[in-house]
Design a protein around this motif. Structure first.
Motif, PDB file in Angstrom:
ATOM      1  N   GLY A   1      -9.911   1.783   9.632  1.00  0.00           N
ATOM      2  CA  GLY A   1     -10.953   0.840   9.188  1.00  0.00           C
ATOM      3  C   GLY A   1     -10.514   0.157   7.902  1.00  0.00           C
ATOM      4  N   ASN A   2      -9.932   0.947   7.043  1.00  0.00           N
ATOM      5  CA  ASN A   2      -9.442   0.421   5.779  1.00  0.00           C
ATOM      6  C   ASN A   2      -8.317  -0.603   5.991  1.00  0.00           C
ATOM      7  OD1 ASN A   2      -7.521   0.847   3.264  1.00  0.00           O
ATOM      8  ND2 ASN A   2      -9.646   1.283   2.677  1.00  0.00           N
ATOM      9  N   LEU A   3      -7.396  -0.268   6.880  1.00  0.00           N
ATOM     10  CA  LEU A   3      -6.283  -1.200   7.153  1.00  0.00           C
ATOM     11  C   LEU A   3      -6.785  -2.476   7.839  1.00  0.00           C
ATOM     12  CD1 LEU A   3      -3.332   1.103   8.322  1.00  0.00           C
ATOM     13  CD2 LEU A   3      -3.730   0.099   6.065  1.00  0.00           C
TER      14      LEU A   3
ATOM     15  N   HIS B   1       0.452   9.015   6.922  1.00  0.00           N
ATOM     16  CA  HIS B   1       0.104   7.609   7.195  1.00  0.00           C
ATOM     17  C   HIS B   1       1.311   6.842   7.727  1.00  0.00           C
ATOM     18  CE1 HIS B   1      -3.420   7.700   4.114  1.00  0.00           C
ATOM     19  NE2 HIS B   1      -3.746   8.210   5.294  1.00  0.00           N
TER      20      HIS B   1
ATOM     21  N   ARG C   1     -10.366   7.211  11.701  1.00  0.00           N
ATOM     22  CA  ARG C   1     -11.204   6.003  11.760  1.00  0.00           C
ATOM     23  C   ARG C   1     -11.273   5.350  10.381  1.00  0.00           C
ATOM     24  NH1 ARG C   1     -14.616   8.509  15.934  1.00  0.00           N
ATOM     25  NH2 ARG C   1     -14.079   7.329  17.827  1.00  0.00           N
ATOM     26  N   ASP C   2     -11.366   6.187   9.367  1.00  0.00           N
ATOM     27  CA  ASP C   2     -11.409   5.698   7.981  1.00  0.00           C
ATOM     28  C   ASP C   2     -10.132   4.943   7.616  1.00  0.00           C
ATOM     29  OD1 ASP C   2     -13.766   6.471   6.996  1.00  0.00           O
ATOM     30  OD2 ASP C   2     -12.892   7.669   5.328  1.00  0.00           O
ATOM     31  N   PHE C   3      -9.028   5.609   7.944  1.00  0.00           N
ATOM     32  CA  PHE C   3      -7.720   5.040   7.616  1.00  0.00           C
ATOM     33  C   PHE C   3      -7.549   3.683   8.307  1.00  0.00           C
ATOM     34  CE2 PHE C   3      -2.987   5.174   8.820  1.00  0.00           C
ATOM     35  CZ  PHE C   3      -2.570   4.615   7.618  1.00  0.00           C
TER      36      PHE C   3
ATOM     37  N   GLU D   1      -9.780  -3.842   7.281  1.00  0.00           N
ATOM     38  CA  GLU D   1     -10.363  -4.662   6.210  1.00  0.00           C
ATOM     39  C   GLU D   1      -9.284  -5.414   5.450  1.00  0.00           C
ATOM     40  OE1 GLU D   1     -12.726  -2.495   3.265  1.00  0.00           O
ATOM     41  OE2 GLU D   1     -13.983  -1.903   4.986  1.00  0.00           O
ATOM     42  N   LYS D   2      -8.155  -4.738   5.280  1.00  0.00           N
ATOM     43  CA  LYS D   2      -7.062  -5.346   4.506  1.00  0.00           C
ATOM     44  C   LYS D   2      -6.190  -6.265   5.341  1.00  0.00           C
ATOM     45  CE  LYS D   2      -6.665  -1.985   0.859  1.00  0.00           C
ATOM     46  NZ  LYS D   2      -6.463  -0.565   0.591  1.00  0.00           N
TER      47      LYS D   2
ATOM     48  N   TYR E   1     -11.219  10.951   9.743  1.00  0.00           N
ATOM     49  CA  TYR E   1     -10.101  10.623   8.861  1.00  0.00           C
ATOM     50  C   TYR E   1      -9.328   9.431   9.419  1.00  0.00           C
ATOM     51  CZ  TYR E   1      -5.552  11.359   6.568  1.00  0.00           C
ATOM     52  OH  TYR E   1      -4.394  11.200   5.867  1.00  0.00           O
TER      53      TYR E   1
ATOM     54  N   ILE F   1       0.863  -1.179   0.000  1.00  0.00           N
ATOM     55  CA  ILE F   1       0.000   0.000   0.000  1.00  0.00           C
ATOM     56  C   ILE F   1       0.903   1.234   0.000  1.00  0.00           C
ATOM     57  CG2 ILE F   1      -1.712   1.309   1.327  1.00  0.00           C
ATOM     58  CD1 ILE F   1      -2.565  -1.300   2.665  1.00  0.00           C
TER      59      ILE F   1
END
Ligand SMILES: [Fe+2]
Lengths: 281, 251
Positions: B237-239, B195, B233-235, B241-242, B231, B189
């Motif tokens: 949450g995405n990690l 990040h 939580r999104d970041f 999922e991955k 922002y 990624i």
């Protein structure tokens, strides 16, 4: 394991071996160097294979024939690995793969000489002591002798005798060497200490020049090598037999047929019955 | 030492020949056969490099790539007992020799590093993971990261664009490589500087995001707290999922 037929666990065919479809060995062999200290996908594959089959290991990097000191850190990692995987037979090549402490990753011929016999024998004894087990040394294919002062058979016999180790007799290598160096394969076998053989390798090879065969492990075993195998096993007690195949895995059915053919010959000569061959593995 | 000097020298001379390909005369050899040893040894090493560095080798082209492999193997004494680790020595060798500069391919170090890191993350031993819950609050609870990962800081974006014209994109790039727990596959990624900072902080200090939110806000120049919370939580949450974030520390 005696009289059983195994195959090398290569990554290309690992799943076909673990699923016993279509390759159904009685045991597996792998190079510790290819599987030590790794995690992830291949580690899980190793765990599955080891939980399903008895295991033998065939080393690559110990370099028994090197002039320089053995790598004792490596030996202790190796010991842990052999113990963890309940490895029943550990073998290495009667050659050197390291020169001036640089790994070369292939098998170079040791000069067949008396001082080399003493040197290598002592190293084998020290390794056996460190590992707490006897090891088997393999007669390797070679493409030229180097500075030899004795015959190959005397060289091998003296080392086995002196170091009190076992022999991994690679029948294909005997055939290859007999062809390349113009000697008689059967009398070579006659001169081997067959009562010290712990394990047999069988493999295919490749003729690259009219008078030169290279030991590639990439082709099916040829009939004259099967003949030499029959000649050999007629003269000794049952031991495990391994099919070495390192690449060209397109035709798995024919590899499976090679295992079955070895089993047939073994059944005929040694009277060993193979459960895997009957589909119960 | 039981081995005589003469035998030892003969063995070394054969070894040197296999490493360098430079002609050697050895006693008691069959004519025309020694060359096969050089060929076989060199092929093993070359194949190992070709497989480890498919992008670098094709970017440099056959001739130049072969020169790099030959230079490495002739002048370096490989230490790895395991050949799959040898490409790392190749990367270190050319890094220390400044090959990238000499060849005027400034991106070469980054590319070799990136290609090696993929192998490293794929094969690294399984690491222990602290116990975690799958439910939690990514701002309040300490996050448990997938331990089989690496973050690389690169000068050139070798992970996200072709090498053509890459020299004009010199800058500061981050890429995260991690191993998917179930499949063992390596994913990567592209990370912004922000990040990368957050991940490294979580990894090294194991503290909840809330505890260094101020620092994050100032690096990112974000004033709205709600915006920042969303922002983050999104970041995360995405990690999650991955499967780069596994869950929340059990308190
Ligand atoms: Fe063999």
């Amino acid at each position: 394991m005696k009289g059983k037929v195994g195959i090398g666990l290569r990554r290309d065919i690992a799943n076909e071996i673990i699923d016993s479809e279509p390759i159904r060995p009685d045991f597996i062999e792998f190079a510790p160097e290819n599987w030590m200290g790794i995690g992830g996908y291949w580690n899980r594959i190793r765990e599955k294979a080891v939980s399903k089959y008895p295991v033998t290991c065939h080393g690559l990097s110990l370099s028994l024939g090197s002039p320089e000191e053995l790598d004792w850190d490596f030996v202790s990692e190796l010991k842990a690995f052999l113990d963890e995987n309940q490895v029943q037979i550990y073998s290495e090549h009667l050659s050197y793969t390291k020169s001036k402490n640089a790994h070369l990753y292939d098998l170079l011929p040791i000069p067949f000489r008396k001082d080399a016999v003493d040197h290598v024998s002592e190293r084998i004894m020290r390794v056996q002591e460190a590992l707490g087990r006897r090891i088997a040394i393999e007669n390797v294919s070679y493409y030229t002798p180097v500075a030899a002062e004795m015959s190959e058979t005397d060289f091998i016999c003296s080392i086995v005798e002196k170091s009190d180790c076992r022999l991994l007799l690679d029948v294909n290598n005997v055939y290859v060497n007999a062809f390349n160096h113009g000697y008689d394969a059967r009398s070579f076998i006659d001169n081997m200490p067959l009562d010290r053989v712990e394990y047999i390798h069988m493999a295919g090879h490749e003729k690259v020049e009219k008078d030169l065969i290279i030991d590639t492990h990439g082709r099916p075993i040829i009939d004259p090598v099967y003949d030499l195998f029959e000649y050999t096993i007629d003269r000794m007690e049952p031991v495990p037999v391994l099919l070495e195949r390192d690449y060209n895995f397109e035709d798995l059915e024919s590899i499976s047929a090679e295992l079955d053919h070895l089993r047939d010959l073994i059944r005929k000569k040694w009277g060993v019955v193979h459960e895997a061959a009957q589909g119960n593995a | 030492m039981k081995l005589h000097k003469e035998t030892r020298d003969i063995q070394h001379r054969l070894g040197d020949y296999c490493k360098t390909g430079r002609e050697v005369s050895l006693p008691g050899v069959t004519e025309g056969r020694i060359k096969h040893y050089r060929r076989l040894v060199y092929n093993v090493v070359k194949n190992s490099m070709d497989q480890a560095y498919p992008i670098a080798s094709s970017a440099l082209g056959t001739v130049l790539w072969d020169e790099l492999v030959n230079d490495f193997f002739s002048n370096h004494a490989p230490r790895s007992t395991q050949i799959w680790k040898l490409p790392h020595e190749f990367y270190e060798y050319h890094y220390s020799k400044n090959t990238a500069t000499k060849l005027k391919r400034a991106w070469l170090n980054d590319l070799l590093w990136f290609e090696w890191a993929e192998i490293e993350v794929h094969t690294m031993p399984d690491r222990d993971v602290l116990p975690y819950n799958e439910e939690g609050d990514s701002l309040v609870d300490p996050l448990i990261l997938n331990p089989e990962h690496e973050v690389l800081q690169l000068e050139f974006p070798v992970h996200k664009q072709s090498l053509v014209d890459i020299e004009s994109h010199r800058g500061e790039y981050y890429v995260l490589l991690y191993r998917e727990p179930e499949t063992g596959r390596v994913r990567f990624i592209d990370l912004s500087v922000l990040h990368a900072f957050i991940l490294m902080k979580v990894n090294e200090e194991g503290i909840p995001l809330n505890e260094f939110k101020g620092e994050i806000a100032s690096i990112a120049s974000i004033e709205s707290e709600k915006y920042l919370d969303d922002y983050l939580r999104d970041f995360m949450g995405n990690l999650m999922e991955k499967k780069m974030v596994l869950g929340f520390a059990v308190s």
